[in-house]
Design a protein around this motif. Structure first.
Motif, PDB file in Angstrom:
ATOM      1  N   LEU A  86      -6.367   0.873  -0.620  1.00  0.00           N
ATOM      2  CA  LEU A  86      -5.559   0.884  -1.848  1.00  0.00           C
ATOM      3  C   LEU A  86      -4.653  -0.339  -1.900  1.00  0.00           C
ATOM      4  O   LEU A  86      -4.575  -1.023  -2.929  1.00  0.00           O
ATOM      5  N   LEU A  87      -3.949  -0.628  -0.808  1.00  0.00           N
ATOM      6  CA  LEU A  87      -3.067  -1.802  -0.784  1.00  0.00           C
ATOM      7  C   LEU A  87      -3.850  -3.088  -1.037  1.00  0.00           C
ATOM      8  O   LEU A  87      -3.409  -3.961  -1.801  1.00  0.00           O
ATOM      9  N   ASN A  88      -5.018  -3.224  -0.439  1.00  0.00           N
ATOM     10  CA  ASN A  88      -5.842  -4.417  -0.646  1.00  0.00           C
ATOM     11  C   ASN A  88      -6.349  -4.504  -2.082  1.00  0.00           C
ATOM     12  O   ASN A  88      -6.408  -5.593  -2.664  1.00  0.00           O
ATOM     13  N   ALA A  89      -6.711  -3.369  -2.667  1.00  0.00           N
ATOM     14  CA  ALA A  89      -7.175  -3.373  -4.061  1.00  0.00           C
ATOM     15  C   ALA A  89      -6.055  -3.816  -4.999  1.00  0.00           C
ATOM     16  O   ALA A  89      -6.272  -4.662  -5.878  1.00  0.00           O
ATOM     17  N   VAL A  90      -4.863  -3.278  -4.813  1.00  0.00           N
ATOM     18  CA  VAL A  90      -3.742  -3.660  -5.677  1.00  0.00           C
ATOM     19  C   VAL A  90      -3.395  -5.135  -5.453  1.00  0.00           C
ATOM     20  O   VAL A  90      -3.084  -5.856  -6.409  1.00  0.00           O
ATOM     21  N   THR A  91      -3.489  -5.612  -4.231  1.00  0.00           N
ATOM     22  CA  THR A  91      -3.253  -7.038  -3.957  1.00  0.00           C
ATOM     23  C   THR A  91      -4.239  -7.895  -4.740  1.00  0.00           C
ATOM     24  O   THR A  91      -3.854  -8.886  -5.369  1.00  0.00           O
ATOM     25  N   ARG A  92      -5.506  -7.514  -4.733  1.00  0.00           N
ATOM     26  CA  ARG A  92      -6.515  -8.281  -5.470  1.00  0.00           C
ATOM     27  C   ARG A  92      -6.241  -8.253  -6.972  1.00  0.00           C
ATOM     28  O   ARG A  92      -6.435  -9.256  -7.659  1.00  0.00           O
TER      29      ARG A  92
END
Length: 170
Positions: free
Chosen positions: A41-47
């Motif tokens: 989730l954190l990586n998706a929001v970062t992208r």
């Protein structure tokens, strides 16, 4: 458009509950340690913050899968949460369990950062590790925070309207 709120609550034996709300409705998602749900989730929001137009994150649960789909257009993002029988199924076979339209990318990033910052403070990273059965996703959270600050350089500057509901230390 209203401000998004997000909570991540570690349970026992490698489970967590997550609530995302846009002020009109809320989505409740259960996650299991069998996947890297918080990191995904954190990586998706970062992208999304960095400009990706469509990003997915997946929470494997027992027995079902919850898939987050983010569609970014300009400074806004649409969010869909799907429930699927299994994580190999296409989006078209999922049931929409929550959706939110035209949220600001800034608001989404703030909410997710604030949600994980609250977990790091209470119950704390050591309790998180014991409950989730994996370390707190500190690196992924800091990657999101850096991307957010670089993309929205005035995001840390609180206006009079923001001081009541802004994250304490995003």
């Amino acid at each position: 458009m209203t401000r998004i709120s997000f909570t991540w609550t570690p349970g026992w034996a490698g489970s967590a509950d997550c609530i995302i709300s846009d002020g009109r409705s809320e989505g409740r998602v259960h996650a299991s340690y069998i996947s890297n749900a918080p990191e995904d989730l954190l990586n998706a929001v970062t992208r999304v913050v960095l400009g990706a137009h469509m990003v997915k994150a997946q929470f494997e649960g027992e027995p079902a899968t919850r898939r987050w789909i983010f569609h970014r257009y300009g400074d806004f993002v649409d969010i869909d949460l799907l429930l699927l029988e299994d994580g190999q199924r296409p989006d078209s076979e999922g049931q929409v369990i929550w959706e939110s339209r035209r949220q600001s990318v800034d608001s989404l990033a703030r909410a997710v950062i604030d949600g994980f910052d609250r977990v790091a403070q209470d119950p704390g990273e050591d309790v998180y590790r014991k409950k989730w059965l994996s370390p707190f996703p500190r690196t992924d959270l800091e990657d999101l925070r850096t991307a957010w600050r670089d993309t929205f350089p005035l995001a840390d500057v609180q206006t009079v309207d923001d001081t009541l509901d802004a994250p304490a230390n995003p």
